[in-house]
Design a protein around this motif. Structure first.
Motif, PDB file in Angstrom:
ATOM      1  N   VAL A 153       0.846  -1.064   0.037  1.00 26.83           N
ATOM      2  CA  VAL A 153       0.152  -0.091  -0.246  1.00 26.83           C
ATOM      3  C   VAL A 153       0.927   1.110  -0.123  1.00 26.83           C
ATOM      4  O   VAL A 153       1.443   1.430   1.059  1.00 26.83           O
ATOM      5  CB  VAL A 153      -0.836   0.024   1.160  1.00 26.83           C
ATOM      6  N   ALA A 156       1.173   5.391  -1.029  1.00 24.20           N
ATOM      7  CA  ALA A 156       0.404   6.647  -0.999  1.00 24.20           C
ATOM      8  C   ALA A 156       1.331   7.757  -0.747  1.00 24.20           C
ATOM      9  O   ALA A 156       2.587   7.721  -1.012  1.00 24.20           O
ATOM     10  CB  ALA A 156      -0.656   6.749   0.175  1.00 24.20           C
ATOM     11  N   GLU A 202      -1.479   8.446   4.783  1.00 21.69           N
ATOM     12  CA  GLU A 202      -2.581   7.936   4.018  1.00 21.69           C
ATOM     13  C   GLU A 202      -2.335   6.559   3.808  1.00 21.69           C
ATOM     14  O   GLU A 202      -3.394   5.611   3.600  1.00 21.69           O
ATOM     15  CB  GLU A 202      -2.476   8.762   2.489  1.00 21.69           C
ATOM     16  N   ARG A 248      -5.173   3.403   4.137  1.00 19.71           N
ATOM     17  CA  ARG A 248      -5.624   2.698   3.243  1.00 19.71           C
ATOM     18  C   ARG A 248      -5.291   1.267   3.638  1.00 19.71           C
ATOM     19  O   ARG A 248      -5.968   0.370   2.958  1.00 19.71           O
ATOM     20  CB  ARG A 248      -5.066   3.104   1.851  1.00 19.71           C
ATOM     21  N   ILE A 271     -12.350   2.286   4.307  1.00 16.97           N
ATOM     22  CA  ILE A 271     -11.561   2.834   5.110  1.00 16.97           C
ATOM     23  C   ILE A 271     -12.196   3.516   6.328  1.00 16.97           C
ATOM     24  O   ILE A 271     -11.889   3.320   7.187  1.00 16.97           O
ATOM     25  CB  ILE A 271     -10.675   4.024   4.324  1.00 16.97           C
ATOM     26  N   ALA A 302      -4.507  -1.474  -1.296  1.00 19.84           N
ATOM     27  CA  ALA A 302      -5.037  -0.349  -0.677  1.00 19.84           C
ATOM     28  C   ALA A 302      -6.634  -0.284  -0.647  1.00 19.84           C
ATOM     29  O   ALA A 302      -7.217  -0.672  -1.600  1.00 19.84           O
ATOM     30  CB  ALA A 302      -4.594   0.867  -1.476  1.00 19.84           C
ATOM     31  N   SER A 359     -10.491   1.474  -0.129  1.00 21.56           N
ATOM     32  CA  SER A 359     -11.337   2.689  -0.807  1.00 21.56           C
ATOM     33  C   SER A 359     -12.045   3.434   0.355  1.00 21.56           C
ATOM     34  O   SER A 359     -12.269   2.851   1.409  1.00 21.56           O
ATOM     35  CB  SER A 359     -12.167   2.103  -1.897  1.00 21.56           C
ATOM     36  N   ARG A 360     -12.211   4.687   0.173  1.00 16.62           N
ATOM     37  CA  ARG A 360     -13.189   5.400   0.937  1.00 16.62           C
ATOM     38  C   ARG A 360     -14.542   5.246   0.638  1.00 16.62           C
ATOM     39  O   ARG A 360     -14.877   4.912  -0.760  1.00 16.62           O
ATOM     40  CB  ARG A 360     -12.605   6.893   1.044  1.00 16.62           C
ATOM     41  N   GLY A 379      -7.048   3.968  -4.536  1.00 18.81           N
ATOM     42  CA  GLY A 379      -5.767   3.750  -3.857  1.00 18.81           C
ATOM     43  C   GLY A 379      -4.718   2.762  -4.492  1.00 18.81           C
ATOM     44  O   GLY A 379      -3.516   2.741  -4.299  1.00 18.81           O
TER      45      GLY A 379
END
Length: 349
Positions: free
Chosen positions: A235, A237, A242, A246, A269, A322, A324-325, A335
């Motif tokens: 992951v 970022a 961040e 993630r 997230i 990663a 996701s929001r 991500g």
């Protein structure tokens, strides 16, 4: 510019809460197109069954769809779990894929079932499967069936019966053996096949498996010297904070798996950050995390290079995990795409 070490992608097609299978597949195909554009070497789909957070149940279908939507990148399985399938069917599927995308197909084969015992039994009673105890024979059979010359079956009458996976092959998929044990390393060495160590799942026994593979390697016509891929959860970022956020949904999902708790779609997230603290989950995460790369871009690229150099690895296959929001699109994975973009920018020759 070529990536050094070579970088590839392993995809389980994660499914998060509020996301359909269609959205998850669309996100993965878009990610494969990104990997293709960025110069990654190959893009593989895993085989897992009956998992709420994983949509990669049928690698050949996903490979066909992805090969049709990409231009250069090799596409394959990471892997086909051979005990679930008849060797002839596997050979026929991948011979057809090679015909669809000549020179771009990989067949990664694993010995694990990729499922729980109930699903394993269901597969065995509902369709043709392979005896796990005959795994080496079946790998050798697939190699023969995929060759332009095909294989020969001797009937009880004594007559020889020719069998081919496809009638007029002009190329064959590249076959890789997957594993995380002495068994798989030794078999890959014996057969003269390239070897993938499943570091993303465990990481235990890595040094010994690589040493056995290299020291016992028998050169083959297609592979005169050993070749290795190491899988790695990553992951990456723009900031370390961040990256930490993630990574949390996948870390929590893997911890639940290891604790034998009921599985569920991958959290967003937002959901992972709001979840109550759980000391057992936190303990498992603390043990797993050092084997992952969770960092901002420069630190992540240095970690990937150092890992490849330390173990003499030819290629690092990233599992970009990663999360996701909640407000991000369900048919994309920003991500995961950012992980690939940031590493491609920094891991270059």
């Amino acid at each position: 510019m070529p990536l050094t070490p070579r970088l590839s992608v392993l995809d389980l097609v994660p499914v998060r809460s509020g996301q359909s299978s269609a959205g998850a597949v669309a996100a993965s195909v878009a990610l494969a197109r990104t990997a293709d554009r960025l110069g990654f070497t190959r893009y593989w789909f895993a085989e897992h069954h009956n998992m709420p957070a994983v949509a990669s149940t049928t690698p050949p279908v996903l490979i066909a769809a992805t090969a049709a939507r990409t231009e250069r990148i090799r596409v394959g399985s990471g892997g086909v779990m051979l005990p679930n399938h008849a060797p002839l069917v596997v050979a026929e599927q991948f011979a057809a894929l090679e015909a669809l995308a000549p020179g771009r197909i990989d067949l990664g084969i694993g010995r694990a079932p990729g499922s729980d015992p109930v699903i394993t039994q269901l597969l065995r009673i509902s369709g043709p499967t392979a005896d796990v105890d005959r795994f080496p024979d079946h790998v050798a059979d697939i190699l023969s069936l995929l060759s332009p010359e095909g294989a020969t079956l001797r009937l009880t009458s004594g007559r020889e019966y020719p069998i081919q996976a496809t009638p007029a092959a002009i190329g064959v998929p590249e076959l890789w053996l997957l594993g995380s044990s002495d068994y798989s390393a030794r078999l890959a060495a014996e057969l003269g096949l390239p070897y993938v160590f499943a570091n993303h799942f465990s990481g235990e026994g890595l040094e010994r498996a690589l040493e056995l593979y290299r020291s016992e390697y028998t050169p083959s016509e297609r592979h005169p010297s050993p070749q290795t891929i190491l899988t790695l959860n990553a992951v990456v970022a723009d900031t370390a904070d961040e990256a930490d956020e993630r990574a949390l949904p996948q870390l929590r999902s893997m911890a639940r798996l290891r604790l034998n708790r009921p599985m569920q779609p991958l959290e967003t997230i937002d959901e992972a950050l709001a979840a109550p603290r759980d000391s057992d989950v936190d303990d498992v995460i603390a043990r797993m995390r050092p084997r992952w790369v969770i960092a901002e871009a420069d630190a992540a690229a240095s970690a990937v290079r150092a890992l490849a150099e330390r173990h003499g690895i030819d290629e690092v296959m990233l599992a970009p995990v990663a999360g996701s929001r909640a407000d991000e699109p369900t048919d994309a994975a920003p991500g995961r795409e950012r992980t690939l973009e940031l590493l491609a920018e920094r891991v270059t020759a």
